[in-house]
Design an enzyme around this catalytic site. Structure first.
Site, PDB file in Angstrom:
ATOM      1  N   VAL A 142     -17.840   1.144  -3.258  1.00  0.00           N
ATOM      2  CA  VAL A 142     -18.654   0.307  -4.637  1.00  0.00           C
ATOM      3  C   VAL A 142     -19.490  -0.585  -3.488  1.00  0.00           C
ATOM      4  CG1 VAL A 142     -18.382  -2.212  -5.278  1.00  0.00           C
ATOM      5  CG2 VAL A 142     -17.120  -0.480  -6.273  1.00  0.00           C
ATOM      6  N   THR A 177       0.800  -1.527  -0.470  1.00  0.00           N
ATOM      7  CA  THR A 177       0.011  -0.243  -0.046  1.00  0.00           C
ATOM      8  C   THR A 177       0.775   1.106  -0.085  1.00  0.00           C
ATOM      9  OG1 THR A 177      -1.679  -1.319   0.933  1.00  0.00           O
ATOM     10  CG2 THR A 177      -1.953   1.045   1.129  1.00  0.00           C
ATOM     11  N   HIS A 183      -7.674   4.790  -0.722  1.00  0.00           N
ATOM     12  CA  HIS A 183      -8.072   4.143   0.446  1.00  0.00           C
ATOM     13  C   HIS A 183      -9.458   4.334   0.759  1.00  0.00           C
ATOM     14  CE1 HIS A 183      -4.299   2.715   3.249  1.00  0.00           C
ATOM     15  NE2 HIS A 183      -5.738   3.049   4.320  1.00  0.00           N
ATOM     16  N   LYS A 220      -0.633  -0.786  -3.781  1.00  0.00           N
ATOM     17  CA  LYS A 220      -2.720  -0.603  -3.910  1.00  0.00           C
ATOM     18  C   LYS A 220      -2.524   0.757  -3.661  1.00  0.00           C
ATOM     19  CE  LYS A 220      -5.903  -1.266  -0.878  1.00  0.00           C
ATOM     20  NZ  LYS A 220      -6.485  -0.336   0.085  1.00  0.00           N
ATOM     21  N   ARG A 257      -7.995  12.650   9.884  1.00  0.00           N
ATOM     22  CA  ARG A 257      -9.349  11.822  10.036  1.00  0.00           C
ATOM     23  C   ARG A 257      -9.687  12.784  10.934  1.00  0.00           C
ATOM     24  NH1 ARG A 257      -6.310   6.029   8.600  1.00  0.00           N
ATOM     25  NH2 ARG A 257      -5.949   6.052   6.662  1.00  0.00           N
TER      26      ARG A 257
HETATM   27  C1  LIG Z   1     -11.344   0.908   9.058  1.00  0.00           C
HETATM   28  C2  LIG Z   1     -10.480   0.683   7.817  1.00  0.00           C
HETATM   29  C3  LIG Z   1      -9.332   0.022   7.956  1.00  0.00           C
HETATM   30  C4  LIG Z   1      -8.464   0.260   6.928  1.00  0.00           C
HETATM   31  N1  LIG Z   1      -6.830  -0.811   6.909  1.00  0.00           N
HETATM   32  C5  LIG Z   1      -6.309  -0.676   5.990  1.00  0.00           C
HETATM   33  C6  LIG Z   1      -4.808  -0.952   6.218  1.00  0.00           C
HETATM   34  O1  LIG Z   1      -4.638  -1.534   7.209  1.00  0.00           O
HETATM   35  N2  LIG Z   1      -4.371  -1.421   4.817  1.00  0.00           N
HETATM   36  C7  LIG Z   1      -4.415  -0.816   3.003  1.00  0.00           C
HETATM   37  O2  LIG Z   1      -4.172  -0.627   2.174  1.00  0.00           O
HETATM   38  N3  LIG Z   1      -6.432  -0.189   3.312  1.00  0.00           N
HETATM   39  C8  LIG Z   1      -6.778  -0.005   4.563  1.00  0.00           C
HETATM   40  N4  LIG Z   1      -8.016   0.624   4.039  1.00  0.00           N
HETATM   41  C9  LIG Z   1      -8.499   0.639   3.077  1.00  0.00           C
HETATM   42  C10 LIG Z   1      -9.456  -0.759   1.902  1.00  0.00           C
HETATM   43  O3  LIG Z   1      -8.614  -1.330   1.773  1.00  0.00           O
HETATM   44  C11 LIG Z   1     -10.443   0.348   0.720  1.00  0.00           C
HETATM   45  O4  LIG Z   1      -8.877   0.716  -0.175  1.00  0.00           O
HETATM   46  C12 LIG Z   1     -10.650   1.184   1.094  1.00  0.00           C
HETATM   47  O5  LIG Z   1     -11.710   0.376   2.586  1.00  0.00           O
HETATM   48  C13 LIG Z   1     -12.840   0.731  -0.096  1.00  0.00           C
HETATM   49  O6  LIG Z   1     -13.082   1.781   0.398  1.00  0.00           O
HETATM   50  P1  LIG Z   1     -14.667   1.447   0.592  1.00  0.00           P
HETATM   51  O7  LIG Z   1     -14.419   1.775   2.517  1.00  0.00           O
HETATM   52  O8  LIG Z   1     -15.381   2.487  -0.043  1.00  0.00           O
HETATM   53  O9  LIG Z   1     -15.246   0.200   0.325  1.00  0.00           O
HETATM   54  C14 LIG Z   1      -8.901   0.799   4.834  1.00  0.00           C
HETATM   55  C15 LIG Z   1     -10.073   0.801   5.091  1.00  0.00           C
HETATM   56  C16 LIG Z   1     -11.381   1.007   6.228  1.00  0.00           C
HETATM   57  C17 LIG Z   1     -12.495   1.773   6.231  1.00  0.00           C
END
Ligand SMILES: Cc1cc2nc3c(=O)[nH]c(=O)nc-3n(C[C@H](O)[C@H](O)[C@H](O)COP(=O)(O)O)c2cc1C
Length: 440
Positions: free
Chosen positions: A369, A220, A335, A311, A229
Site C-alpha cells: 500500500v 502472526t 508479511h 495476521k 531473505r
Molecule cells: C522490517 C520489517 C519488520 C517487520 N516485522 C514484523 C513483525 O515483527 N511482526 C509482524 O507481524 N509483521 C512484521 N512485518 C510485516 C508488516 O507488519 C506488514 O505485514 C508488511 O510490512 C506490510 O507490507 P509493506 O511493507 O509492503 O507495507 C515487518 C515488516 C518489515 C518490513
C-alpha cells in the site's frame, strides 16, 4: 571519433537498460528524464548521456519531509541514511523479492470507476474497527526493531500515530516496551504476538499487553523457520561495519533467517527485546509456537481476554477456520513479501478471505500500500482498513517522528483526493461498483 548507426543504437539500448535498472530506483526525476529523452527519438543521444551523467552525479533525495511528493520519496531518503544491513533488513523479501513486487503490482490490475456530479464538499474518512472509531482507515503495522532505523524507534512512530490519530500495532520484537509506546501514543496500542515455542513466555507477553490496556492481540501466523531473505543476506555481506558494536549479545546477523545465528541464538536475540524483559527465555528456540496449528489457536483464544486477530491469512479456507475458532478479526498479509515467495499479491487474496469470513469479522489488508488510490481499491473490494509496513519505517529512518507524520499525512491526503474525485463522501460509500479488475 565518428560513431556509426550500429554503435548509436547499441548505446541507446544500453541507456534504455540503465533507465529501467533498479539501480536508479531511488532517482525518480532523472530516471524519468532519461526515459523521456530516449522515448523522444529526435533528441540526440549525447543529451541522453548528459542526463545519465547528471543522474550519476546527482542527489535528488529529499532532505526534509515537506519535499516529499509521495511516500516512495522516503524510501530513497531512508536508503541514504541507513547502514546497508539495516536498509537490507527493511527492504528484503524472500528469494528474488518477487512477492514484494507482486504486492505493488497487484494494485495496478484494479481500475477505479469515478462517479461525477456528486457533492463532495465534505469527505469523511473515518472507520469503525472493533468498537473504536478512527479518523482514517490507515493502520500502522507491526515492524520490529525500529531503533535500527532511528534512535527514537517505536516511540517516534507512536508520537506520529498520536498526532495523526492512527491505530498502531506494536511488534513483539520491538525495541521499546508496550508501556513506553502506550505512554507515547496516549492511548493503548494493539500488541502483535510471536508467542515463541515456550507457552509461558507467550502467555506472559499477552498478560503484560493486556495489563498495559491493549484492546487486541494480533497473532502472526505466517512465519516458519528459515525464510530465505536473500536481499538481507547480501546487504549484510556488503556491510563492513562491526555489528557487535551495537548488537551486544554477540549478535552476528541472521544465519538463514535465524536471529542470532550460531553465536547469539534465539535466547540471545529475544533477551535484547524489552517485551521479553524479566522472562526466562533460556528455552526459547523459535519465535513461533511449535507446532503452530489450530490447537494452539484454541489454547491462545482461551488465554486471551481481549480481542484476538490472526495476521497472515491469505485463503478462504483459513479464513473460515479463523471464524470457527472465534477470532475477532483478520489481517490479510504475506508479511510484505517476507514470508514465502507465492508471487500472489495480498490484494488478490483479499476477496477470497472476505468470502471466507462472510461479513462476520473485520478484515484488514496490508502489503504494497503506497498510494491513496491503493487504499481506495482495498476498501472498495471490502477491506475494513489497510495496513502500512515499510513506509512508516522509511519516514522514521529518514526524519524520525516528522517523517512518519508526513508519510501518514500524504496517504490521508491522497485518500481524501481520490474519494473526492470518485464521488464517494464516506468510506461506507466506497463499494465494489467503484472498481473493475483487469484480467491478469
Ligand atoms: C522490517 C520489517 C519488520 C517487520 N516485522 C514484523 C513483525 O515483527 N511482526 C509482524 O507481524 N509483521 C512484521 N512485518 C510485516 C508488516 O507488519 C506488514 O505485514 C508488511 O510490512 C506490510 O507490507 P509493506 O511493507 O509492503 O507495507 C515487518 C515488516 C518489515 C518490513
Amino acid at each position: 571519433m565518428d560513431i556509426g548507426p550500429a554503435q548509436t543504437e547499441a548505446r541507446r539500448r544500453f541507456l534504455r537498460m540503465l533507465a529501467a535498472s533498479p539501480l536508479f530506483a531511488s532517482s525518480h526525476f532523472f530516471r524519468s528524464s532519461l526515459t523521456n529523452l530516449l522515448a523522444a527519438n529526435v533528441v540526440p543521444e549525447e543529451n541522453a548521456f548528459a542526463a545519465l551523467d547528471m543522474l550519476l552525479h546527482s542527489d535528488d533525495v529529499i532532505s526534509s519531509p515537506d519535499q516529499a511528493l509521495d511516500v516512495m520519496d522516503f524510501e530513497a531518503a531512508a536508503r541514504k541514511v541507513l547502514p546497508p544491513a539495516h536498509f537490507g533488513y527493511l527492504a528484503t523479501g524472500v528469494d528474488d523479492d518477487g512477492t514484494v513486487r507482486a504486492n505493488r503490482e497487484g494494485y495496478s490490475h484494479i481500475q477505479i470507476r469515478p462517479r461525477r456530479l456528486v457533492d463532495v464538499e465534505k469527505i469523511d474518512m473515518s472507520v469503525r474497527l472493533l468498537g473504536t472509531t478512527w479518523s482514517s482507515p490507515i493502520v500502522i503495522c507491526p515492524v520490529s526493531s525500529q531503533k535500527a532505523f532511528h534512535p527514537d524507534g517505536e516511540i517516534a512512530v507512536a508520537r506520529a500515530a498520536r498526532a495523526k490519530d492512527h491505530l498502531q500495532i506494536l511488534a513483539t520484537a520491538a525495541t521499546s516496551s508496550v508501556e513506553e509506546v502506550t505512554a507515547a501514543r496516549g492511548t493503548p496500542v494493539w500488541q502483535q504476538l510471536y508467542p515463541t515455542n515456550v507457552w509461558e513466555v507467550g502467555r506472559s507477553i499477552v498478560k503484560r499487553a493486556e495489563a498495559a490496556g491493549c484492546p487486541a492481540i494480533v497473532f502472526t501466523v505466517d512465519q516458519q523457520e528459515g525464510a530465505n531473505r536473500e536481499t538481507l543476506f547480501r546487504a549484510q555481506r556488503a556491510d563492513k561495519r562491526d555489528c557487535t558494536a551495537c548488537h551486544k549479545t554477540a549478535y552476528t546477523g541472521y544465519a538463514r533467517g535465524r536471529p542470532g545465528g550460531a553465536s547469539g541464538g534465539f535466547s540471545g536475540y529475544v533477551a535484547r527485546k524489552p517485551m521479553f524483559d524479566g522472562l526466562d527465555v533460556s528455552k526459547v528456540t523459535a519465535l513461533r509456537p511449535i507446532p503452530m496449528d489450530w490447537d494452539f489457536v484454541k489454547r491462545l483464544r482461551d488465554a486471551v481476554t481481549v480481542k484476538l486477530l490472526l495476521k497472515g491469512i491469505v485463503t478462504r479456507e483459513d479464513a473460515q477456520l479463523a471464524v470457527e475458532h472465534g477470532m475477532d478479526g483478520l489481517i490479510v498479509s504475506n508479511h510484505g513479501g517476507r514470508a514465502e515467495e507465492t508471487l500472489r499479491p495480498t490484494i488478490e487474496s483479499l476477496p477470497e478471505v472476505l468470502d471466507g469470513v462472510a461479513g462476520k469479522i473485520p478484515v484488514i489488508v496490508d502489503g504494497g500500500v503506497r498510494h491513496g488510490t491503493d487504499i481506495f481499491k482495498a476498501l472498495a473490494l471490502g477491506a475494513t482498513a489497510v495496513g502500512i509496513g515499510r513506509p512508516q519505517a522509511w519516514g522514521l529512518a529518514a526524519f524520525g517522528q516528522p517523517g512518519v507524520e508526513a508519510v501518514l499525512e500524504i496517504l490521508r491526503r491522497e485518500l481524501r483526493t481520490i474519494m473526492r474525485q470518485a464521488g464517494t463522501t464516506s468510506v461506507a460509500k466506497i463499494t465494489r461498483s467503484y472498481v473493475v479488475t483487469r484480467p491478469t
